[in-house]
Design a protein around this motif. Structure first.
Motif, short mmCIF file in Angstrom:
data_model
loop_
_atom_site.label_atom_id
_atom_site.label_comp_id
_atom_site.label_asym_id
_atom_site.label_seq_id
_atom_site.Cartn_x
_atom_site.Cartn_y
_atom_site.Cartn_z
N GLY A 16 33.22 37.95 36.46
CA GLY A 16 33.60 38.15 37.84
C GLY A 16 33.98 39.58 38.11
O GLY A 16 33.52 40.51 37.44
N ASN A 17 34.85 39.74 39.06
CA ASN A 17 35.29 41.07 39.52
C ASN A 17 36.81 41.13 39.41
O ASN A 17 37.52 41.20 40.42
N ILE A 18 37.30 41.09 38.19
CA ILE A 18 38.74 40.96 37.93
C ILE A 18 39.36 42.32 37.66
O ILE A 18 38.91 43.08 36.81
N LEU A 31 33.62 34.73 42.16
CA LEU A 31 33.14 35.86 41.37
C LEU A 31 33.28 37.17 42.14
O LEU A 31 33.53 38.23 41.54
N GLN A 32 33.13 37.12 43.46
CA GLN A 32 33.25 38.32 44.27
C GLN A 32 34.69 38.72 44.51
O GLN A 32 35.00 39.90 44.70
N ASN A 33 35.59 37.75 44.49
CA ASN A 33 37.00 38.00 44.84
C ASN A 33 37.95 37.83 43.66
O ASN A 33 39.14 37.65 43.85
N GLY A 34 37.44 37.88 42.46
CA GLY A 34 38.24 37.67 41.26
C GLY A 34 37.34 37.15 40.17
O GLY A 34 36.46 37.87 39.69
N GLY A 35 37.52 35.91 39.78
CA GLY A 35 36.61 35.34 38.80
C GLY A 35 37.23 34.27 37.95
O GLY A 35 38.23 33.64 38.32
N PHE A 36 36.64 34.10 36.77
CA PHE A 36 37.01 33.01 35.87
C PHE A 36 37.37 33.56 34.49
O PHE A 36 36.74 34.51 34.01
N ILE A 37 38.36 32.96 33.87
CA ILE A 37 38.68 33.32 32.49
C ILE A 37 38.92 32.04 31.68
O ILE A 37 39.27 30.99 32.22
#
Length: 365
Positions: free
Chosen positions: A108-110, A195-201
Motif C-alpha cells: 500500500g501507501n503507508i 491501498l491508496q490511503n494506507g494499506g495492509f500489514i
C-alpha cells in the motif's frame, strides 16, 4: 538487506516452537538471524528458555530455508515491503513490544512518520448508536490527522477504515492471514481505496490462510503500533477486549465508550472502565486531551462556520476580551470546574477556534 539474512529471518519466523520473543533472544545472542543458523544444535539448546525440544529447528534448517525461499519469491514477485525489528523503518512503538514480530509485511501507501496513531476496535455487530458515535468521533478528530489502525473485520473495524478514508486520513488494516487474501471476502471491494490511503500489514506468510487462532497475533500488532486503543462497543467477550488488554500490557492508553448496563454491546466497555483499564470516552476531545496532543506539528483546519455550545461561547467571549488567559483563571471567571473547561477548550481547539500556549494558557486563533 542481505538476501541471506532475509532468508534466515523468514526461516526463523517459521521455526516451530520459537516465536518472536525467543527469536529475538537468539538473534541477540548470535548477532543476526544468519548467525543463528550457523550454530551447532547443542549451542542453540544451551540458550536459556530454548532447550533440546525447541532447538530441533536447527536440525531441519534445510526444510525451513526451502519454505523461506518460496516466501521470498512471493515477496519479490508481488513487490511486498517488509520491515525488520532492528531496522530504523520499523514502527517505533512496536519496537518496545517484547512480542512484536521480528519481520512483518506490508503493501500500500503507508507512511509511519506521523506520531499520532489510534487503533479503533469493537464488535462485529455494531449498533446504530455505536456507528453514530464512531462517525462523529472520526469526523471531529480528523483535523489532527491521526493514522487509524484496525483489523478489517465486520462492524466497527470496517466502518473505522471507511470513515478514515472519507475524511482523508491514512488507515492501516492489520490482517490475520497472508497478503494474497482478503477476509472477509466481500471487503475486497474496499481494497483499492485502502491501498491508496494506507494499506495492509501482517506478519503471516502468503501460505497462511485465515484462521481464528491467528487473531491474537493480529491483535498484538494493532495494539502495539498505536499510541492508544479506542473500543467503541464490545460484548462481555471478544477480540476487542483482547486488544485492549494487550494495549494495557504495553502501557498504552485505552479508551472505551460507555453504555447502558443492560445493553449487550456495552458490557465489555463498561467492564474496561470499571476495572480502570480504560478511560471513559464520552466525547472526541477526551482523546487528544489525555494523550497530550495539544502541542502538535500538524495543522488544525479552521472551519469557516463553527457551531459553539453555550459553554464554549462563554469561553469565546472571555478570551475575546482578555486576548489570552490561564486555564485556571478562565474556569474561575466563567464559574465552571477546571476539568470541564479543559475539555471545552480541547473541543474548541479541534474546531480551530482556540490554540494552546505554554504554561496552560489559551488564546483565540
Amino acid at each position: 538487506m542481505d538476501q541471506q539474512e532475509l532468508l534466515s529471518l523468514l526461516a526463523l519466523k517459521k521455526a516451530p516452537l520459537i516465536g518472536d520473543i525467543m527469536a529475538k533472544r537468539l538473534i541477540r545472542t548470535f548477532g543476526n538471524a544468519t548467525g543463528v543458523f550457523e550454530q551447532q544444535y547443542k549451542d542453540i539448546a544451551a540458550i536459556e528458555g530454548i532447550g533440546e525440544k525447541k532447538a530441533q529447528f536447527i536440525r531441519n534448517k534445510d526444510g525451513l530455508f526451502a519454505k523461506a525461499a518460496k516466501e521470498l519469491e512471493f515477496i519479490e514477485e508481488n513487490k511486498i515491503k517488509y520491515r525488520v525489528y532492528y531496522n530504523e523503518d520499523y514502527p517505533e512503538r512496536l519496537k518496545y513490544c517484547v512480542d512484536g514480530p521480528i519481520i512483518y509485511f506490508e503493501k500500500g501507501n503507508i507512511n509511519l512518520d506521523n506520531p499520532y496513531t489510534l487503533s479503533i476496535v469493537g464488535t462485529r455487530q455494531i449498533t446504530s448508536n455505536g456507528a453514530a458515535f464512531l462517525e462523529k468521533f472520526i469526523s471531529e478528530i480528523a483535523p489532527l490527522q491521526p493514522i487509524i489502525i484496525s483489523g478489517y473485520a465486520y462492524g466497527v473495524d470496517i466502518l473505522a477504515h471507511k470513515m478514515a478514508i472519507e475524511h482523508g486520513l491514512q488507515t492501516i488494516a492489520v490482517m490475520a492471514h497472508g497478503l494474497n487474501q482478503t477476509y472477509p471476502r466481500n471487503h475486497a471491494a474496499h481494497n483499492e481505496e485502502m491501498l491508496q490511503n494506507g494499506g495492509f500489514i501482517t506478519d503471516f506468510w502468503h501460505t497462511d490462510n485465515f484462521d481464528r487462532k491467528n487473531f491474537l497475533g493480529r491483535n498484538r500488532i494493532i495494539a502495539g503500533m498505536s499510541e492508544a486503543t479506542v473500543v467503541i462497543e464490545s460484548a462481555s467477550k471478544g477480540g476487542s477486549l483482547v486488544t485492549a488488554d494487550l494495549a494495557c500490557g504495553y502501557n498504552r492508553e485505552v479508551f472505551a465508550v460507555p453504555g447502558r448496563v443492560n445493553d449487550k454491546y456495552a458490557i465489555g466497555c463498561n467492564e474496561l472502565i470499571k476495572q480502570s483499564k480504560a478511560h471513559m470516552l464520552t466525547k472526541t476531545a477526551d482523546v487528544p486531551y489525555i494523550l497530550g496532543w495539544k502541542e502538535r506539528d500538524v495543522a488544525v483546519q479552521k472551519q469557516l462556520f463553527v457551531e459553539l455550545t453555550e459553554d464554549e461561547k462563554l469561553i469565546y467571549r472571555y478570551l475575546k476580551e482578555h486576548k489570552e488567559e490561564l486555564l485556571d483563571l478562565i474556569a474561575l471567571n466563567i464559574k465552571q470546574p477546571v476539568h470541564k473547561v479543559a475539555s471545552l477548550l480541547m473541543s474548541m481547539e479541534l474546531k480551530g477556534v482556540v490554540k494552546p500556549l505554554p504554561g496552560k494558557r489559551f488564546q483565540l486563533v
